[in-house]
Design an enzyme around this catalytic site. Structure first.
Site, mmCIF file in Angstrom:
data_model
loop_
_atom_site.group_PDB
_atom_site.id
_atom_site.type_symbol
_atom_site.label_atom_id
_atom_site.label_comp_id
_atom_site.label_asym_id
_atom_site.label_seq_id
_atom_site.Cartn_x
_atom_site.Cartn_y
_atom_site.Cartn_z
ATOM 1 N N GLY A 18 1.094 -1.592 -0.075
ATOM 2 C CA GLY A 18 -0.023 0.060 -0.394
ATOM 3 C C GLY A 18 1.312 1.190 -0.054
ATOM 4 N N ALA A 19 1.451 0.919 0.907
ATOM 5 C CA ALA A 19 2.959 2.491 0.726
ATOM 6 C C ALA A 19 3.864 2.022 1.681
ATOM 7 C CB ALA A 19 2.560 3.612 1.934
ATOM 8 N N MET A 20 5.356 2.355 1.049
ATOM 9 C CA MET A 20 6.411 2.234 2.629
ATOM 10 C C MET A 20 6.865 3.479 2.755
ATOM 11 S SD MET A 20 8.070 -0.047 3.919
ATOM 12 C CE MET A 20 9.513 0.463 3.924
ATOM 13 N N GLU A 21 7.263 3.249 4.397
ATOM 14 C CA GLU A 21 7.548 4.261 5.283
ATOM 15 C C GLU A 21 9.606 4.898 4.637
ATOM 16 O OE1 GLU A 21 8.218 0.562 7.883
ATOM 17 O OE2 GLU A 21 6.897 1.545 6.155
ATOM 18 N N ASN A 22 10.093 4.695 4.336
ATOM 19 C CA ASN A 22 11.208 5.302 3.447
ATOM 20 C C ASN A 22 11.418 6.765 4.209
ATOM 21 O OD1 ASN A 22 11.257 2.848 1.731
ATOM 22 N ND2 ASN A 22 10.180 3.762 0.503
ATOM 23 N N HIS A 30 0.073 5.926 8.773
ATOM 24 C CA HIS A 30 0.084 4.870 9.476
ATOM 25 C C HIS A 30 1.814 4.859 9.034
ATOM 26 C CE1 HIS A 30 0.797 0.231 9.686
ATOM 27 N NE2 HIS A 30 1.457 0.933 8.376
ATOM 28 N N GLU A 31 2.329 5.698 7.316
ATOM 29 C CA GLU A 31 3.350 5.977 7.420
ATOM 30 C C GLU A 31 3.393 7.149 7.879
ATOM 31 O OE1 GLU A 31 4.048 3.178 5.452
ATOM 32 O OE2 GLU A 31 2.339 2.200 4.469
ATOM 33 N N HIS A 33 5.296 5.850 11.580
ATOM 34 C CA HIS A 33 6.851 4.935 11.278
ATOM 35 C C HIS A 33 7.822 5.849 11.386
ATOM 36 C CE1 HIS A 33 5.528 1.456 11.283
ATOM 37 N NE2 HIS A 33 4.719 1.191 9.495
ATOM 38 N N GLU A 55 4.631 -2.519 13.196
ATOM 39 C CA GLU A 55 3.017 -2.509 12.254
ATOM 40 C C GLU A 55 2.064 -2.780 12.567
ATOM 41 O OE1 GLU A 55 3.986 -1.375 9.188
ATOM 42 O OE2 GLU A 55 5.762 -2.186 8.971
#
EC number: 3.4.11.-
Length: 963
Positions: free
Chosen positions: A348-352, A384-385, A388, A407
């Site tokens: 869905g997405a990534m918290e880079n 959510h991201e 993080h 998570e």
């Protein structure tokens, strides 16, 4: 990482319209990767090749204790910093491949003398220098130990460098590698995404490192505890923009040979883990604004930005950032927050850190096309991201066995962040449907697993990948919400703040958070029956959850491990013997009682006895992670209350009563007829949560009966219950011309329309067919409101033929925003003609027709159709090796695929086929779907028993209440 295979409320109704259940019972709420299993040749130190099988296990080399045959890095070296230069080519080379070249200089410190350097490297071709795959120097300029040999260990994904002398403890060294890699379309590591704009194919070079794919981009110490500072430089075509975690600090135009390029250098990152790295090259444009001293930018395709599709994300990011700064009592730790929408992205997405990547559907919003559910998804995933950025990025768990805390925490507080940005939605309550009820279904299986595993049980990449499941995300969120509730939010946030401040830029284990919460408990004088560790370890270290049984005649309260199949055998021992410390909140009629802690299997609370005129309700607002069972007298009083004045019972608990009753019935704790009785009041219910709970549970009845004569009785009963809701929304919306004001009312309008149409309410069918026909007559002007499109598309395609399907396909291919394309992609699975569904299944094997990121979910959509389910099962079995090997490097969704295609299984024949599927494909492997195979077998066995025990009772009950 954001929840991966997301099914929006709008798309989820496809399953309801089909009368075949929700799209999947078990939704993994994040990305899970499986390693590619193509055969490789592994070269041993002696130079002898050893074949690596598709399961990653050497066929000829026996296991050894050599460090390079182990999956965890030794503790002798610690990285300090990296200088990484990369040059992705956005056009094919002479061999027809997209490649990237690069170099990496990693400075590391020796903490224990060793003559061995192990560093992760996967699918990279390393350039030999003097016959070796790397060069070594000493930071102070002195002479380094000479290299004796070097090789790539394919199975464990290492570059191995053996030295003639030991590295000295306390000394710092630099290892240099030069490499070439393929910019493949496998959605993992450094990969390519392709899209068409103005008839021109465009390529994006982008990244997805979590959990173990940074090693596919450059050689690195690819474990979360191996934090370092990264200096990134990217060479890219003129006219494109390069992004990374840090701000660009130098951009120069130059030439490489005869190629004109731009070289962008980025500011060094904070000390961080490899899985949070990102670097992207594209010709995207952006919109931006400042939030205090933080630069916020939204990047997307030029057409999307020009159409204003990034505006909502831009406007909501600032408020959510401010909320988390207050919540954590800590400033955002970076000068920028870039967010980018990618055409091809599995999560869905990534918290880079500083450069968050999203699926287009998770970031881009167009009010003319996007539904209420699409908007909610964007707000919650952004929250959510951003959560993080502190919890996960600033403070990182030491090893993947504690992934659940990272998570699970973000999955909990995403509701808080979104609620602060959109307070009128009342979104915090929806965690009950979105996470708690959903993960109950998984955690009630004997094949479930604890939240936290032992560190030595999680070694291989595919074992790490399996952790990205509903347990880690949704159960993690549920137990942390429970913890915050019984501590109070004030105490929870106090402990959280000191935890983040103490461990900033470092790594922790989950018990470190318990330490800080305990300190907050003691500082505030909060009363608990035991230490935070003792309470929470019972929820973290043993799988499952309890059902709390309350006898309101005696005040006796008991707990036992809740299993969907009470005859199943739990092979996983627990030091706590499956006894939890359970916080019980309760009320009699409308008066709340004092909270009660159940600390053993059986206890008595005389305050929970009721009089003849009282009923008791426990687990208020479903704040605890457990189910509740009552004595039959109390159930009868609750049923009477629902029938006479249901509003007296809080809306969340009305949803809970329904969900608990249906699942208790499946587990043989109460009669199935009692669960069905809970739905009889629904013709008076107008709230979304109870209706959604009922429909989710009745989906199971459709799965079990939609191929039998009971299906007609079920349709008649539900039609009678839903017609008043359909008429209510018809009146409230002025004959479907207005949108309900409340957030959840918009969702329940979708329920009313979808269920009325699927059960054959004539006015609904006529309405939907008229809308779709109008759109077909004038494709440029879609008359259907975005909230209702999934229902309308599915119903019209299901009732129509090839003309309706082909029109939907054209609209899907021409959709200018991924959100609209997703609605159509799901609806195309609603066709009732087998040949159309078979054709659609074949499309999933062609990335030019169905993107790789969408292939497995499309198969699941088709399997949700009663006509498509056997077709999808045959297709999956026939093509398993191809699907697994094609998507193994980047697809997180094998568990969703296996569970989704087999969820209707309920016969001995189904069970034998499933068991044979497991045997037939043992050599290919199942990757992140390994556990899902076991869960599907267990669920099928439970379904067989349930049908045997309940078929006649359900049929008789429906005959009585379906005149």
């Amino acid at each position: 990482m954001g929840k991966g295979f997301f099914i929006s409320k709008a798309i989820g109704v496809v399953g309801i319209v089909l009368g075949a259940g929700a799209v999947a019972t078990i939704i993994a709420l994040s990305v899970v990767y499986s390693q590619e299993k193509a055969k490789n040749v592994e070269v041993s130190p002696t130079g002898n090749p050893t074949t690596t099988t598709t399961t990653g296990v050497p066929a000829t080399t026996p296991p050894s204790n050599e460090p390079w045959h182990k999956y965890r890095l030794p503790d002798s070296l610690l990285p300090v910093s990296y200088e990484v230069s990369l040059w992705p080519r956005l056009v094919k080379n002479a061999e027809g491949l997209y490649i990237f070249t690069g170099s990496s200089d990693v400075t590391f410190r020796c903490v224990k003398e060793t003559d061995l350097i192990l560093i992760h490297s996967n699918k990279l071709n390393l350039t030999s220098d003097g016959g070796y795959l790397a060069t070594l120097s000493v930071l102070d300029g002195s002479k380094p130990p000479a290299i004796s040999e070097s090789w790539l260990e394919v199975r464990t994904q290492y570059l191995v460098v053996k030295l003639k002398e030991n590295l000295k403890a306390g000394q710092s060294y630099v290892l240099r590698t030069v490499f070439t890699g393929e910019l493949a379309d496998d959605l993992g590591g450094f990969y390519r995404s392709v899209y068409i704009e103005d008839g021109v194919e465009k390529v994006v070079a982008t990244t997805q490192m979590q959990p173990t794919d940074a090693r596919k981009a450059f050689p690195c110490f690819d474990e979360p505890a191996m934090k370092a500072i990264f200096h990134i430089t990217v060479t890219h075509p003129r006219g494109t923009v390069a992004l990374s975690n840090g701000k660009d600090i130098e951009t120069v135009n130059t030439t490489e040979g005869t190629v004109e390029v731009t070289r962008t250098k980025f500011a060094p990152t904070p000390k961080m883990s490899t899985y949070l790295l990102a670097f992207i090259v594209s010709d995207y444009i952006s919109i931006d604004k400042m939030e205090g001293d933080v630069s916020i930018r939204i990047f997307a395709r030029r057409k999307a930005i020009e159409a204003g599709q990034g505006e909502y994300a831009l406007n909501v990011t600032g408020p959510i950032l401010r909320f988390f700064e207050t919540y954590y009592n800590a400033s955002y730790p970076l000068p920028k927050s870039d967010q980018i929408a990618l055409p091809d992205f599995n999560a869905g997405a990534m918290e880079n850190w500083g450069l968050i990547t999203y699926r287009e559907t998770a970031l881009l919003y167009d009010p003319d096309v996007s539904s209420n559910g699409n908007k909610e998804r964007i707000a919650t995933i952004i929250a959510h991201e951003l959560a993080h950025m502190w919890f996960g990025n600033l403070v990182t768990l030491k090893w993947w066995n504690d992934l659940w805390l990272n998570e699970g925490f973000a999955s909990y507080v995403e509701y808080l962040g979104a609620d602060d940005a959109e307070p009128e939605w009342g979104i915090k309550d929806l965690i009950v449907l979105g996470d708690i009820h959903r993960v109950f279904a998984v955690d009630a299986l004997a094949s479930s697993h604890p939240l936290s595993s032992k560190e030595d049980e999680i070694q291989r990449p595919e074992q790490i990948s399996e952790l990205f499941d509903a347990i880690s995300y949704s159960k993690g969120a549920s137990v942390l919400r429970m913890l915050s509730n019984f501590l109070s939010e004030e105490v929870f946030v106090m402990g959280l703040s000191t935890y983040l401040n103490q461990f900033a830029f470092n790594n922790t284990v989950y018990t470190d958070l318990w330490d800080h919460l305990q300190m907050a408990v003691e500082k505030t004088g909060t009363s608990l029956p035991a230490r935070v560790h003792d309470i929470m370890n019972r929820w973290v270290l043993q799988m499952g959850f309890p059902v709390v049984s309350i006898d309101t005649a005696t005040g006796t309260v008991t707990q036992q491990h809740f299993l969907l199949d009470p005859d199943s055998v739990v092979n996983r021992p627990s030091e706590f013997e499956y006894v939890w410390f359970v916080p019980i909140t309760w009320q009699k009629n409308s008066v709340s009682g004092q909270d009660f802690w159940l600390l053993k299997k059986t206890d008595t609370n005389m305050d929970m006895k009721v009089t003849v005129d009282q009923w008791l309700l426990a687990n208020l607002n479903v704040s605890g992670f457990y189910r509740v069972k009552y004595d039959i007298a109390n159930y009868n009083k609750l049923l009477k209350q629902l029938t006479t004045a249901h509003e007296v019972i809080p809306v969340i608990n009305r949803a809970q009563l329904i969900d608990d009753a249906f699942n208790l019935a499946r587990a043989k704790h109460v009669p199935t007829t009692l669960a069905l009785d809970m739905t009889r009041y629904l013709n008076k219910e107008r709230e979304y949560m109870p209706w959604e709970s009922a429909l989710d549970n009745l989906d199971f009845f459709y799965l079990m009966f939609d191929r039998s004569e009971i299906y007609g009785l079920l349709q008649t009963y539900i039609r009678r219950q839903v017609e008043p809701l359909f008429d209510y929304y018809k009146a409230e919306t002025a004959d479907w011309t207005k949108v309900p004001d409340r957030h959840t009312d918009q969702y329940n309008q979708v329920n009313a329309l979808s269920k009325a149409c699927s059960t054959g309410v004539p006015a609904c069918t006529e309405l939907i067919q008229a809308w779709y026909s109008s759109w077909m007559a004038d494709p440029q002007n879609n008359p259907i409101h975005p909230n209702l499109r999934s229902v309308v598309y599915c119903s019209a395609i299901g009732a129509g033929g090839v003309v309706e399907w082909d029109f939907g396909w054209r609209m899907f291919k021409n959709a200018s925003i991924a959100i609209e394309a997703d609605k159509l992609r799901a609806a195309l699975a609603c066709a009732s003609q087998p040949w159309l569904l078979n054709r659609y299944l074949e499309y999933t094997l062609n990335a030019n027709l169905i993107r790789k990121q969408d292939a497995t979910s499309t198969i699941v959509y088709i399997a949700s159709n009663v006509v498509g389910q056997p077709l999808a099962w045959d297709f999956m079995r026939a093509n398993w090796a191809y699907i697994f090997n094609s998507y193994g490097g980047g697809s997180f969704s094998f568990s969703n695929l296996i569970n989704g295609v087999t969820k209707r299984f309920s016969t001995e024949f189904d069970l034998k086929q499933l068991q044979q599927f497991k045997v037939d494909n043992a050599g290919v492997g199942f990757g992140s779907g390994t556990l899902a195979v076991e869960q599907s077998i267990e669920r099928t066995q439970a379904n067989i028993k349930w049908l045997k025990d309940n078929r006649d009772n359900v049929q008789n009950w429906l005959k009585e209440f379906s005149p």
